[in-house]
Design a protein around this motif. Structure first.
Motif, PDB file in Angstrom:
ATOM      1  N   ARG A 143       0.857  -1.162   0.000  1.00  0.00           N
ATOM      2  CA  ARG A 143       0.000   0.000   0.000  1.00  0.00           C
ATOM      3  C   ARG A 143       0.900   1.220   0.000  1.00  0.00           C
ATOM      4  O   ARG A 143       1.816   1.317   0.817  1.00  0.00           O
ATOM      5  N   PRO A 144       0.699   2.167  -0.923  1.00  0.00           N
ATOM      6  CA  PRO A 144       1.559   3.342  -0.910  1.00  0.00           C
ATOM      7  C   PRO A 144       1.380   4.139   0.372  1.00  0.00           C
ATOM      8  O   PRO A 144       0.265   4.299   0.863  1.00  0.00           O
ATOM      9  N   VAL A 145       2.489   4.603   0.911  1.00  0.00           N
ATOM     10  CA  VAL A 145       2.430   5.417   2.124  1.00  0.00           C
ATOM     11  C   VAL A 145       2.369   6.880   1.719  1.00  0.00           C
ATOM     12  O   VAL A 145       3.259   7.389   1.047  1.00  0.00           O
ATOM     13  N   GLU A 146       1.305   7.534   2.092  1.00  0.00           N
ATOM     14  CA  GLU A 146       1.140   8.922   1.701  1.00  0.00           C
ATOM     15  C   GLU A 146       2.088   9.829   2.488  1.00  0.00           C
ATOM     16  O   GLU A 146       2.405   9.576   3.648  1.00  0.00           O
ATOM     17  N   ASP A 147       2.545  10.892   1.811  1.00  0.00           N
ATOM     18  CA  ASP A 147       3.415  11.846   2.491  1.00  0.00           C
ATOM     19  C   ASP A 147       2.700  12.526   3.654  1.00  0.00           C
ATOM     20  O   ASP A 147       3.329  13.076   4.541  1.00  0.00           O
ATOM     21  N   SER A 148       1.358  12.517   3.600  1.00  0.00           N
ATOM     22  CA  SER A 148       0.588  13.231   4.605  1.00  0.00           C
ATOM     23  C   SER A 148       0.293  12.394   5.849  1.00  0.00           C
ATOM     24  O   SER A 148      -0.507  12.784   6.678  1.00  0.00           O
ATOM     25  N   VAL A 149       0.907  11.198   5.953  1.00  0.00           N
ATOM     26  CA  VAL A 149       0.697  10.393   7.157  1.00  0.00           C
ATOM     27  C   VAL A 149       1.065  11.233   8.375  1.00  0.00           C
ATOM     28  O   VAL A 149       2.148  11.829   8.437  1.00  0.00           O
ATOM     29  N   ASN A 150       0.172  11.270   9.332  1.00  0.00           N
ATOM     30  CA  ASN A 150       0.337  12.167  10.476  1.00  0.00           C
ATOM     31  C   ASN A 150       1.140  11.495  11.586  1.00  0.00           C
ATOM     32  O   ASN A 150       0.615  11.209  12.659  1.00  0.00           O
ATOM     33  N   PHE A 151       2.418  11.241  11.330  1.00  0.00           N
ATOM     34  CA  PHE A 151       3.282  10.719  12.381  1.00  0.00           C
ATOM     35  C   PHE A 151       3.542  11.808  13.408  1.00  0.00           C
ATOM     36  O   PHE A 151       3.696  12.986  13.069  1.00  0.00           O
ATOM     37  N   THR A 152       3.640  11.403  14.665  1.00  0.00           N
ATOM     38  CA  THR A 152       4.097  12.340  15.683  1.00  0.00           C
ATOM     39  C   THR A 152       5.615  12.525  15.534  1.00  0.00           C
ATOM     40  O   THR A 152       6.279  11.763  14.841  1.00  0.00           O
ATOM     41  N   ALA A 153       6.131  13.541  16.211  1.00  0.00           N
ATOM     42  CA  ALA A 153       7.573  13.794  16.154  1.00  0.00           C
ATOM     43  C   ALA A 153       8.359  12.587  16.673  1.00  0.00           C
ATOM     44  O   ALA A 153       9.382  12.196  16.103  1.00  0.00           O
ATOM     45  N   ARG A 154       7.869  11.971  17.742  1.00  0.00           N
ATOM     46  CA  ARG A 154       8.552  10.801  18.304  1.00  0.00           C
ATOM     47  C   ARG A 154       8.487   9.618  17.356  1.00  0.00           C
ATOM     48  O   ARG A 154       9.458   8.883  17.196  1.00  0.00           O
ATOM     49  N   GLU A 155       7.325   9.431  16.709  1.00  0.00           N
ATOM     50  CA  GLU A 155       7.194   8.333  15.751  1.00  0.00           C
ATOM     51  C   GLU A 155       8.160   8.511  14.581  1.00  0.00           C
ATOM     52  O   GLU A 155       8.777   7.546  14.120  1.00  0.00           O
ATOM     53  N   ARG A 156       8.290   9.746  14.094  1.00  0.00           N
ATOM     54  CA  ARG A 156       9.235   9.994  12.996  1.00  0.00           C
ATOM     55  C   ARG A 156      10.680   9.745  13.449  1.00  0.00           C
ATOM     56  O   ARG A 156      11.508   9.233  12.691  1.00  0.00           O
ATOM     57  N   GLU A 157      10.965  10.108  14.696  1.00  0.00           N
ATOM     58  CA  GLU A 157      12.300   9.884  15.244  1.00  0.00           C
ATOM     59  C   GLU A 157      12.599   8.392  15.303  1.00  0.00           C
ATOM     60  O   GLU A 157      13.680   7.935  14.898  1.00  0.00           O
ATOM     61  N   ILE A 158      11.646   7.613  15.781  1.00  0.00           N
ATOM     62  CA  ILE A 158      11.824   6.161  15.878  1.00  0.00           C
ATOM     63  C   ILE A 158      11.896   5.543  14.492  1.00  0.00           C
ATOM     64  O   ILE A 158      12.705   4.635  14.251  1.00  0.00           O
ATOM     65  N   LEU A 159      11.095   6.036  13.557  1.00  0.00           N
ATOM     66  CA  LEU A 159      11.146   5.529  12.191  1.00  0.00           C
ATOM     67  C   LEU A 159      12.533   5.744  11.590  1.00  0.00           C
ATOM     68  O   LEU A 159      13.084   4.868  10.909  1.00  0.00           O
ATOM     69  N   GLY A 160      13.131   6.900  11.850  1.00  0.00           N
ATOM     70  CA  GLY A 160      14.477   7.163  11.363  1.00  0.00           C
ATOM     71  C   GLY A 160      15.495   6.204  11.957  1.00  0.00           C
ATOM     72  O   GLY A 160      16.413   5.746  11.253  1.00  0.00           O
ATOM     73  N   LEU A 161      15.343   5.867  13.229  1.00  0.00           N
ATOM     74  CA  LEU A 161      16.268   4.936  13.878  1.00  0.00           C
ATOM     75  C   LEU A 161      16.076   3.519  13.354  1.00  0.00           C
ATOM     76  O   LEU A 161      17.041   2.762  13.227  1.00  0.00           O
ATOM     77  N   ILE A 162      14.831   3.151  13.040  1.00  0.00           N
ATOM     78  CA  ILE A 162      14.593   1.859  12.395  1.00  0.00           C
ATOM     79  C   ILE A 162      15.317   1.821  11.063  1.00  0.00           C
ATOM     80  O   ILE A 162      15.934   0.816  10.686  1.00  0.00           O
ATOM     81  N   GLY A 163      15.268   2.936  10.332  1.00  0.00           N
ATOM     82  CA  GLY A 163      15.961   3.027   9.056  1.00  0.00           C
ATOM     83  C   GLY A 163      17.465   2.900   9.183  1.00  0.00           C
ATOM     84  O   GLY A 163      18.141   2.459   8.245  1.00  0.00           O
ATOM     85  N   GLU A 164      18.003   3.268  10.340  1.00  0.00           N
ATOM     86  CA  GLU A 164      19.437   3.117  10.589  1.00  0.00           C
ATOM     87  C   GLU A 164      19.804   1.691  10.966  1.00  0.00           C
ATOM     88  O   GLU A 164      20.984   1.366  11.113  1.00  0.00           O
ATOM     89  N   ALA A 191       0.477   1.077  12.190  1.00  0.00           N
ATOM     90  CA  ALA A 191      -0.960   1.157  11.909  1.00  0.00           C
ATOM     91  C   ALA A 191      -1.271   2.354  11.016  1.00  0.00           C
ATOM     92  O   ALA A 191      -2.068   2.257  10.071  1.00  0.00           O
ATOM     93  N   LYS A 192      -0.641   3.496  11.279  1.00  0.00           N
ATOM     94  CA  LYS A 192      -0.892   4.697  10.489  1.00  0.00           C
ATOM     95  C   LYS A 192      -0.445   4.543   9.038  1.00  0.00           C
ATOM     96  O   LYS A 192      -1.126   4.981   8.111  1.00  0.00           O
ATOM     97  N   ALA A 193       0.719   3.914   8.845  1.00  0.00           N
ATOM     98  CA  ALA A 193       1.309   3.845   7.511  1.00  0.00           C
ATOM     99  C   ALA A 193       0.946   2.569   6.758  1.00  0.00           C
ATOM    100  O   ALA A 193       1.212   2.464   5.561  1.00  0.00           O
TER     101      ALA A 193
END
Length: 210
Positions: A143-164, A191-193
């Motif tokens: 499923r394409p992940v939309e750029d407008s997914v409303n991640f919180t700042a902490r969720e985006r931070e954790i997502l970046g660390l997962i990417g690392e 769940a959001k993405a």
């Protein structure tokens, strides 16, 4: 002559690799390390051509150690040798700057050849790793992940660390929060993405970072 540092937290594997590779033609083992922190210090001290790096280690894992070594010593090549061949581990290691990726299924000749190749500036990927990368490149997104997914700042931070390539305990330590809290944030962002696996999250993090 290719100079080498061997990094693995399991003494039997580390010592066997060091002895085996030091006996190989054209390879000189300068030393060994039991974790990423020791590897960083040893590379700074001995300046090898190649680091043979395990991934899952205490104190500091192989992905972050690879990234820090490559940043401080761009001329040093990192060749990953690990039991893990999952999408997340492969992508994280290559993104951190590893120039090669082998699994511990590789025999002596393949490891020796890969060390020499890395020392001469070539990239080396195990066949099974190449297949997984090809599958990732050609896989239809669930499923394409939309750029407008409303991640919180902490969720985006954790997502970046997962990417690392960090795993939950490492993320918890980095952010000084509990592992349970990390899991809650990951469940929410999945769940959001619409992510179905950590590999989905890694791909998304890599795409948004590029």
């Amino acid at each position: 002559m290719t100079s080498l540092v061997v990094v693995d937290d399991q003494a039997s594997i580390r010592e066997a690799l060091a002895v085996m590779l030091d006996l190989a033609d054209g390879i000189d083992v300068l030393g060994t390390a039991t974790n990423g922190e020791e590897a960083i210090a040893l590379v700074a001290e001995r300046e090898p051509d190649v680091v043979l790096m395990d991934l899952n280690m205490p104190v500091l894992g192989g992905v972050e150690a690879t990234e820090r070594i490559r940043a401080a010593h761009p001329g040093v090549r990192v060749l990953v040798l690990t039991t893990f061949d999952d999408d997340e581990s492969i992508l994280a290691a290559l993104r951190a700057g590893a120039s090669g990726y082998l699994t511990k299924e590789a025999d002596r000749a393949k490891i020796e050849q890969a060390v020499r190749a890395a020392g001469s500036g070539q990239s080396v990927l195990a066949p099974e790793v190449q297949q997984r990368l090809l599958a990732l490149a050609t896989r239809e997104p669930r499923r394409p992940v939309e750029d407008s997914v409303n991640f919180t700042a902490r969720e985006r931070e954790i997502l970046g660390l997962i990417g690392e390539g960090l795993r939950n305990p490492e993320i918890a330590a980095r952010l000084v929060i509990s592992e349970a809290t990390v899991k809650t944030h990951i469940n929410n962002l999945f769940a959001k993405a619409g992510f179905h696996s950590r590999a989905d999250a890694v791909r998304y993090a890599l795409n948004t970072a590029s």
